[in-house]
Design a protein around this motif. Structure first.
Motif, mmCIF file in Angstrom:
data_model
loop_
_atom_site.group_PDB
_atom_site.id
_atom_site.type_symbol
_atom_site.label_atom_id
_atom_site.label_comp_id
_atom_site.label_asym_id
_atom_site.label_seq_id
_atom_site.Cartn_x
_atom_site.Cartn_y
_atom_site.Cartn_z
ATOM 1 N N TYR A 63 0.830 -1.215 0.000
ATOM 2 C CA TYR A 63 0.000 0.000 0.000
ATOM 3 C C TYR A 63 0.860 1.258 0.000
ATOM 4 O O TYR A 63 0.624 2.190 -0.778
ATOM 5 C CB TYR A 63 -0.922 0.044 1.218
ATOM 6 C CG TYR A 63 -2.030 -0.968 1.227
ATOM 7 C CD1 TYR A 63 -2.861 -1.151 0.128
ATOM 8 C CD2 TYR A 63 -2.268 -1.743 2.357
ATOM 9 C CE1 TYR A 63 -3.884 -2.083 0.144
ATOM 10 C CE2 TYR A 63 -3.292 -2.672 2.389
ATOM 11 C CZ TYR A 63 -4.092 -2.844 1.284
ATOM 12 O OH TYR A 63 -5.107 -3.764 1.305
ATOM 13 N N LEU A 64 1.861 1.303 0.873
ATOM 14 C CA LEU A 64 2.687 2.503 0.994
ATOM 15 C C LEU A 64 3.484 2.779 -0.279
ATOM 16 O O LEU A 64 3.668 3.932 -0.670
ATOM 17 C CB LEU A 64 3.620 2.391 2.201
ATOM 18 C CG LEU A 64 2.944 2.330 3.580
ATOM 19 C CD1 LEU A 64 3.994 2.171 4.671
ATOM 20 C CD2 LEU A 64 2.070 3.538 3.830
ATOM 21 N N ALA A 65 3.950 1.727 -0.928
ATOM 22 C CA ALA A 65 4.766 1.886 -2.137
ATOM 23 C C ALA A 65 3.993 2.518 -3.287
ATOM 24 O O ALA A 65 4.601 3.069 -4.210
ATOM 25 C CB ALA A 65 5.325 0.533 -2.564
ATOM 26 N N LYS A 66 2.668 2.486 -3.238
ATOM 27 C CA LYS A 66 1.853 3.069 -4.307
ATOM 28 C C LYS A 66 1.641 4.572 -4.143
ATOM 29 O O LYS A 66 1.084 5.210 -5.031
ATOM 30 C CB LYS A 66 0.502 2.357 -4.377
ATOM 31 C CG LYS A 66 0.620 0.925 -4.841
ATOM 32 C CD LYS A 66 -0.732 0.245 -4.862
ATOM 33 C CE LYS A 66 -0.589 -1.220 -5.281
ATOM 34 N NZ LYS A 66 -1.868 -1.924 -5.217
ATOM 35 N N SER A 67 2.084 5.132 -3.036
ATOM 36 C CA SER A 67 1.933 6.578 -2.831
ATOM 37 C C SER A 67 2.923 7.341 -3.703
ATOM 38 O O SER A 67 4.096 6.954 -3.810
ATOM 39 C CB SER A 67 2.182 6.944 -1.371
ATOM 40 O OG SER A 67 2.317 8.347 -1.247
ATOM 41 N N PRO A 68 2.492 8.462 -4.290
ATOM 42 C CA PRO A 68 3.420 9.298 -5.059
ATOM 43 C C PRO A 68 4.568 9.852 -4.205
ATOM 44 O O PRO A 68 5.608 10.214 -4.745
ATOM 45 C CB PRO A 68 2.536 10.439 -5.578
ATOM 46 C CG PRO A 68 1.155 9.905 -5.562
ATOM 47 C CD PRO A 68 1.104 8.936 -4.413
ATOM 48 N N LEU A 69 4.391 9.898 -2.886
ATOM 49 C CA LEU A 69 5.436 10.438 -2.001
ATOM 50 C C LEU A 69 6.386 9.368 -1.464
ATOM 51 O O LEU A 69 7.292 9.677 -0.690
ATOM 52 C CB LEU A 69 4.785 11.173 -0.819
ATOM 53 C CG LEU A 69 4.000 12.423 -1.179
ATOM 54 C CD1 LEU A 69 3.361 13.022 0.066
ATOM 55 C CD2 LEU A 69 4.878 13.440 -1.874
#
Length: 96
Positions: A63-69
């Motif tokens: 989930y976290l890896a899909k964030s633009p940041l």
């Protein structure tokens, strides 16, 4: 489903603020899907706290890896034993 706390530290550069709107769209999507329970950011300490529902830490990494940041983040994930607050309580009785 288990609850985890992601504790994220970040460093900003010129591009960072341009990525905030698509990041917020993604976070709102996860909140609406009941994957994220709470999301808090401190600009003072450049820290983010996210309470996430998942089965494993690896699922949270996805989930976290899909964030633009994501490229700005250094984070840890901890499984929570207790998670409580006003939103998990029954409303108090109000006598008329």
């Amino acid at each position: 489903m288990k609850k985890f706390q992601a504790i994220i530290h970040f460093d900003m550069d010129e591009q960072f603020m341009n990525l905030v709107p698509p990041h917020r769209t993604y976070i709102n999507y996860l909140i609406n899907k009941n994957i994220i329970d709470s999301y808090a950011v401190s600009m003072e300490s450049q820290t983010v706290w996210i309470t996430i529902n998942a089965e494993t830490k690896a699922e949270i990494d996805t989930y976290l890896a899909k964030s633009p940041l994501y490229k700005y983040w250094d984070y840890t994930i901890e499984e929570l034993f207790v998670y409580d607050g006003q939103l998990y309580r029954l409303p108090s009785v109000q006598l008329n």
